[in-house]
Design a protein around this motif. Structure first.
Motif: not given
Length: 292
Positions: A259-262, A199, A196
Motif C-alpha cells: 500500500c505504501g508504495q502504490a 499510499e 490508494r
C-alpha cells in the motif's frame, strides 16, 4: 516497525469515537478545500487516532458533496497510516443480513461527476486498483468486529452508486444478478481510489442496514427501519474501533501488501514537464515520490 496512527472515516450511524484521551477537534487546511468537518484527534490505549465524520456533524453533506480529496489529504497530512472507512450499505445477498458487517475487498464504481484523482494535467499518474483494499488491515477489522459476536463476511463487492436516491427495482436486480455485487452504498468511491493514490492502507467495513429493493419480502428501502438498524450498527462499529489499537499498535513497514508504495511506478509525467502548482497541492499525498 513505525508508529501507527489509525484513521477512521465514519459514515451514517457513526459520528464520534468515545474514550479518546486528549480529544480535540482540529481544523485541517488542505489544498483541495475543507474536509467534511473538523477532525477529532487523540489517543486510544496509547495509539494516536483521527476521526472524521464523512457527512459532517449533523449530516450536512450528501454523497455527491462529500469533499473526498480534502478528506483523504487531511488524513494523510495528520500522519494517518491505517485508514478504516465505516459505511452503511444495502445488501444483495440473503446471507448478508441487516446487522451484519461486510469487510469489502472489491468495488464497482457507478458514481459520476465526482473528482476521481489527485493527479491530472501537469502531473499524470496511474495507480493499480486491482486489489483496492489492504488485506492486512481487512483481517484486523474482521477480527475486531467478531470479538463481540458481530457476524462478519470476509470479502465482498461494494457497488458505489451516485445517489442520493436509492436504487430502482430494475437496477437492484441488475447489480445483484448480472453484475454480481454483494452490497451497495453511495460513498466509498472515489474514497478508495484516493486512499490508494495517497499510499494509505485502507479498508471498508460496510454495515448492512437493508436488502435494497430486490428482496421479495422487502420491496423497498424503509428509511425508518434503516435508522433503527443504524443505531445498533453504530454501537458495534464503536466496539470494533475500540479494539483496533491493540491489534494495530505495531505495524510492519513497509506494509507487506504494498500500500505504501502504490506510486512507485505510477507517475508518468517527466520531471521537467510537471506543473509546479499541482506538485505543491500534492505535497502531502505524494510527497514521498515527488519530493518536497
Amino acid at each position: 516497525m513505525s508508529e501507527t496512527m489509525i484513521g477512521v472515516i465514519g459514515g451514517s450511524g457513526l459520528y464520534e469515537i468515545e474514550g479518546l484521551e486528549g480529544a480535540e477537534w482540529r481544523e485541517v487546511t488542505t489544498p483541495w478545500g475543507d474536509p467534511s468537518d473538523a477532525i477529532l484527534t487523540g489517543s486510544l490505549a496509547g495509539v494516536p487516532m483521527a476521526f472524521l465524520p464523512r457527512h459532517g456533524r449533523g449530516h450536512v453533506h450528501d454523497p455527491a458533496s462529500v469533499p473526498y480529496r480534502a478528506n483523504i489529504d487531511a488524513m494523510k497530512r495528520l500522519g494517518v497510516t491505517d485508514l478504516v472507512s465505516v459505511s452503511a450499505c444495502g445488501s444483495f445477498r440473503e446471507e448478508m443480513a441487516p446487522g451484519d458487517f461486510v469487510v469489502v475487498d472489491q468495488f464497482i464504481d457507478r458514481t459520476k461527476g465526482r473528482p476521481q484523482s489527485f493527479f491530472g494535467p501537469g502531473c499524470v499518474a496511474h495507480v493499480s486498483l486491482a486489489h483496492p483494499t489492504c488485506p492486512r488491515l481487512a483481517e484486523v477489522c474482521a477480527a475486531a468486529a467478531e470479538a463481540d459476536g458481530t457476524k462478519v463476511h470476509r470479502g465482498g463487492t461494494y457497488l458505489a452508486m451516485e445517489g442520493p436516491q436509492f436504487s430502482t427495482l430494475a437496477e437492484s436486480r441488475m447489480y445483484r444478478e448480472a453484475w454480481g455485487a454483494d452490497v451497495i452504498g453511495m460513498t466509498n468511491m472515489p474514497e478508495a481510489r484516493l486512499a490508494r493514490e495517497a499510499e494509505l492502507c485502507y479498508v471498508t467495513v460496510a454495515m448492512v442496514t437493508d436488502y435494497d429493493s430486490w428482496h421479495p419480502d422487502h420491496a423497498e428501502v424503509d428509511v425508518a427501519e434503516v435508522l433503527k438498524v443504524l443505531k445498533g450498527n453504530g454501537a458495534r462499529a464503536r466496539a470494533l474501533i475500540s479494539r483496533l489499537p491493540a491489534l494495530l499498535r505495531d505495524r510492519p513497514v513497509p506494509c507487506p501488501e504494498g500500500c505504501g508504495q502504490a506510486l512507485d511506478h505510477a507517475v508518468m509525467t517527466a520531471p521537467g514537464k510537471r506543473d509546479p502548482a499541482l506538485l505543491e497541492k500534492l505535497n502531502a499525498v505524494a510527497g514521498r515520490i515527488l519530493g518536497p
